[in-house]
Design a protein around this motif. Structure first.
Motif, PDB file in Angstrom:
ATOM      1  N   TYR A  11     -21.545 -44.560 -19.435  1.00 22.29           N
ATOM      2  CA  TYR A  11     -21.709 -45.920 -19.954  1.00 22.29           C
ATOM      3  C   TYR A  11     -21.970 -45.954 -21.459  1.00 22.29           C
ATOM      4  O   TYR A  11     -22.140 -47.013 -22.037  1.00 22.29           O
ATOM      5  N   GLY A  12     -22.050 -44.807 -22.092  1.00 29.15           N
ATOM      6  CA  GLY A  12     -22.405 -44.762 -23.505  1.00 29.15           C
ATOM      7  C   GLY A  12     -23.905 -44.535 -23.644  1.00 29.15           C
ATOM      8  O   GLY A  12     -24.687 -45.007 -22.822  1.00 29.15           O
ATOM      9  N   SER A  13     -24.295 -43.817 -24.676  1.00 31.68           N
ATOM     10  CA  SER A  13     -25.690 -43.397 -24.793  1.00 31.68           C
ATOM     11  C   SER A  13     -26.678 -44.553 -24.973  1.00 31.68           C
ATOM     12  O   SER A  13     -27.868 -44.388 -24.763  1.00 31.68           O
ATOM     13  N   ASN A  14     -26.191 -45.728 -25.344  1.00 32.79           N
ATOM     14  CA  ASN A  14     -27.107 -46.871 -25.523  1.00 32.79           C
ATOM     15  C   ASN A  14     -27.506 -47.526 -24.207  1.00 32.79           C
ATOM     16  O   ASN A  14     -28.351 -48.406 -24.184  1.00 32.79           O
ATOM     17  N   ALA A  15     -26.894 -47.111 -23.114  1.00 33.14           N
ATOM     18  CA  ALA A  15     -27.114 -47.768 -21.825  1.00 33.14           C
ATOM     19  C   ALA A  15     -28.386 -47.312 -21.112  1.00 33.14           C
ATOM     20  O   ALA A  15     -28.749 -47.850 -20.090  1.00 33.14           O
ATOM     21  N   TYR A  16     -29.072 -46.323 -21.682  1.00 38.33           N
ATOM     22  CA  TYR A  16     -30.143 -45.673 -20.926  1.00 38.33           C
ATOM     23  C   TYR A  16     -31.504 -45.698 -21.601  1.00 38.33           C
ATOM     24  O   TYR A  16     -32.308 -44.793 -21.419  1.00 38.33           O
ATOM     25  N   GLU A  17     -31.795 -46.718 -22.383  1.00 38.33           N
ATOM     26  CA  GLU A  17     -33.047 -46.679 -23.140  1.00 38.33           C
ATOM     27  C   GLU A  17     -34.284 -46.606 -22.268  1.00 38.33           C
ATOM     28  O   GLU A  17     -35.156 -45.773 -22.496  1.00 38.33           O
ATOM     29  N   THR A  18     -34.400 -47.476 -21.270  1.00 39.86           N
ATOM     30  CA  THR A  18     -35.608 -47.440 -20.434  1.00 39.86           C
ATOM     31  C   THR A  18     -35.659 -46.159 -19.610  1.00 39.86           C
ATOM     32  O   THR A  18     -36.724 -45.570 -19.446  1.00 39.86           O
ATOM     33  N   GLU A  19     -34.511 -45.700 -19.132  1.00 40.34           N
ATOM     34  CA  GLU A  19     -34.479 -44.471 -18.345  1.00 40.34           C
ATOM     35  C   GLU A  19     -34.882 -43.282 -19.208  1.00 40.34           C
ATOM     36  O   GLU A  19     -35.613 -42.405 -18.752  1.00 40.34           O
ATOM     37  N   ALA A  20     -34.417 -43.273 -20.461  1.00 36.83           N
ATOM     38  CA  ALA A  20     -34.752 -42.158 -21.355  1.00 36.83           C
ATOM     39  C   ALA A  20     -36.265 -42.050 -21.542  1.00 36.83           C
ATOM     40  O   ALA A  20     -36.825 -40.954 -21.514  1.00 36.83           O
ATOM     41  N   VAL A  21     -36.917 -43.185 -21.700  1.00 37.77           N
ATOM     42  CA  VAL A  21     -38.374 -43.187 -21.871  1.00 37.77           C
ATOM     43  C   VAL A  21     -39.060 -42.692 -20.587  1.00 37.77           C
ATOM     44  O   VAL A  21     -39.999 -41.892 -20.641  1.00 37.77           O
ATOM     45  N   ASP A  22     -38.551 -43.128 -19.436  1.00 36.73           N
ATOM     46  CA  ASP A  22     -39.119 -42.680 -18.154  1.00 36.73           C
ATOM     47  C   ASP A  22     -38.923 -41.176 -17.953  1.00 36.73           C
ATOM     48  O   ASP A  22     -39.818 -40.483 -17.467  1.00 36.73           O
ATOM     49  N   VAL A  23     -37.749 -40.689 -18.317  1.00 36.91           N
ATOM     50  CA  VAL A  23     -37.476 -39.252 -18.183  1.00 36.91           C
ATOM     51  C   VAL A  23     -38.361 -38.459 -19.140  1.00 36.91           C
ATOM     52  O   VAL A  23     -38.917 -37.426 -18.768  1.00 36.91           O
ATOM     53  N   LEU A  24     -38.528 -38.951 -20.356  1.00 34.84           N
ATOM     54  CA  LEU A  24     -39.404 -38.281 -21.323  1.00 34.84           C
ATOM     55  C   LEU A  24     -40.811 -38.152 -20.744  1.00 34.84           C
ATOM     56  O   LEU A  24     -41.428 -37.078 -20.822  1.00 34.84           O
ATOM     57  N   GLN A  25     -41.305 -39.218 -20.150  1.00 35.14           N
ATOM     58  CA  GLN A  25     -42.626 -39.204 -19.508  1.00 35.14           C
ATOM     59  C   GLN A  25     -42.654 -38.131 -18.409  1.00 35.14           C
ATOM     60  O   GLN A  25     -43.607 -37.360 -18.300  1.00 35.14           O
ATOM     61  N   ALA A  26     -41.602 -38.074 -17.622  1.00 36.00           N
ATOM     62  CA  ALA A  26     -41.524 -37.101 -16.526  1.00 36.00           C
ATOM     63  C   ALA A  26     -41.535 -35.664 -17.039  1.00 36.00           C
ATOM     64  O   ALA A  26     -42.138 -34.777 -16.423  1.00 36.00           O
ATOM     65  N   VAL A  27     -40.879 -35.428 -18.168  1.00 39.24           N
ATOM     66  CA  VAL A  27     -40.852 -34.079 -18.747  1.00 39.24           C
ATOM     67  C   VAL A  27     -42.277 -33.610 -19.045  1.00 39.24           C
ATOM     68  O   VAL A  27     -42.611 -32.441 -18.852  1.00 39.24           O
ATOM     69  N   HIS A  28     -43.132 -34.538 -19.468  1.00 36.30           N
ATOM     70  CA  HIS A  28     -44.521 -34.178 -19.756  1.00 36.30           C
ATOM     71  C   HIS A  28     -45.332 -33.965 -18.479  1.00 36.30           C
ATOM     72  O   HIS A  28     -46.339 -33.274 -18.490  1.00 36.30           O
ATOM     73  N   GLU A  29     -44.878 -34.541 -17.365  1.00 34.61           N
ATOM     74  CA  GLU A  29     -45.611 -34.443 -16.098  1.00 34.61           C
ATOM     75  C   GLU A  29     -45.215 -33.228 -15.262  1.00 34.61           C
ATOM     76  O   GLU A  29     -46.006 -32.743 -14.468  1.00 34.61           O
ATOM     77  N   TYR A  30     -43.994 -32.762 -15.417  1.00 37.66           N
ATOM     78  CA  TYR A  30     -43.484 -31.678 -14.571  1.00 37.66           C
ATOM     79  C   TYR A  30     -43.219 -30.423 -15.389  1.00 37.66           C
ATOM     80  O   TYR A  30     -42.761 -30.501 -16.524  1.00 37.66           O
ATOM     81  N   ASP A  31     -43.501 -29.268 -14.771  1.00 32.57           N
ATOM     82  CA  ASP A  31     -43.260 -27.987 -15.439  1.00 32.57           C
ATOM     83  C   ASP A  31     -42.186 -27.162 -14.740  1.00 32.57           C
ATOM     84  O   ASP A  31     -41.849 -26.078 -15.196  1.00 32.57           O
ATOM     85  N   GLU A  32     -41.692 -27.661 -13.613  1.00 37.66           N
ATOM     86  CA  GLU A  32     -40.676 -26.918 -12.879  1.00 37.66           C
ATOM     87  C   GLU A  32     -39.384 -27.729 -12.813  1.00 37.66           C
ATOM     88  O   GLU A  32     -39.412 -28.958 -12.742  1.00 37.66           O
ATOM     89  N   ILE A  33     -38.271 -27.002 -12.817  1.00 34.17           N
ATOM     90  CA  ILE A  33     -36.963 -27.635 -12.906  1.00 34.17           C
ATOM     91  C   ILE A  33     -36.668 -28.551 -11.723  1.00 34.17           C
ATOM     92  O   ILE A  33     -36.291 -29.708 -11.906  1.00 34.17           O
TER      93      ILE A  33
END
Length: 88
Positions: free
Chosen positions: A24-46
């Motif tokens: 959809y183009g990189s601009n389509a995921y702003e809220t998801e990107a923030v949620d994923v960033l938060q998740a990266v800080h919460e999880y240490d395993e792939i």
């Protein structure tokens, strides 16, 4: 927040937004990107992170990204996180 952490967050956010799993183009995921960033800080395993990423996008777009794709991005994101934390 120290400079390394800020820089890491910017790098991760950029990687997440460029990922574009649905084409959809990189601009389509702003809220998801923030949620994923938060998740990266919460999880240490792939795999748990990959499942979380899959759930975030499925919730927003009602489409499922194959887990292998999510595992690949999760691995890349955790690599950046771990390199930054080891360098601090």
């Amino acid at each position: 927040m120290n400079m390394n952490m800020q820089k890491m967050n910017m790098t991760l956010l950029d990687m997440i937004q460029r990922w574009d799993p649905f084409g959809y183009g990189s601009n389509a995921y702003e809220t998801e990107a923030v949620d994923v960033l938060q998740a990266v800080h919460e999880y240490d395993e792939i795999k748990p992170l990959a499942r979380k990423i899959q759930a975030i996008y499925e919730f927003s777009f009602e489409e499922i990204i194959p887990l292998e794709k999510c595992m690949k991005i999760a691995e890349e994101l955790l690599k950046v996180k771990n390199e930054t934390e080891c360098g601090v």
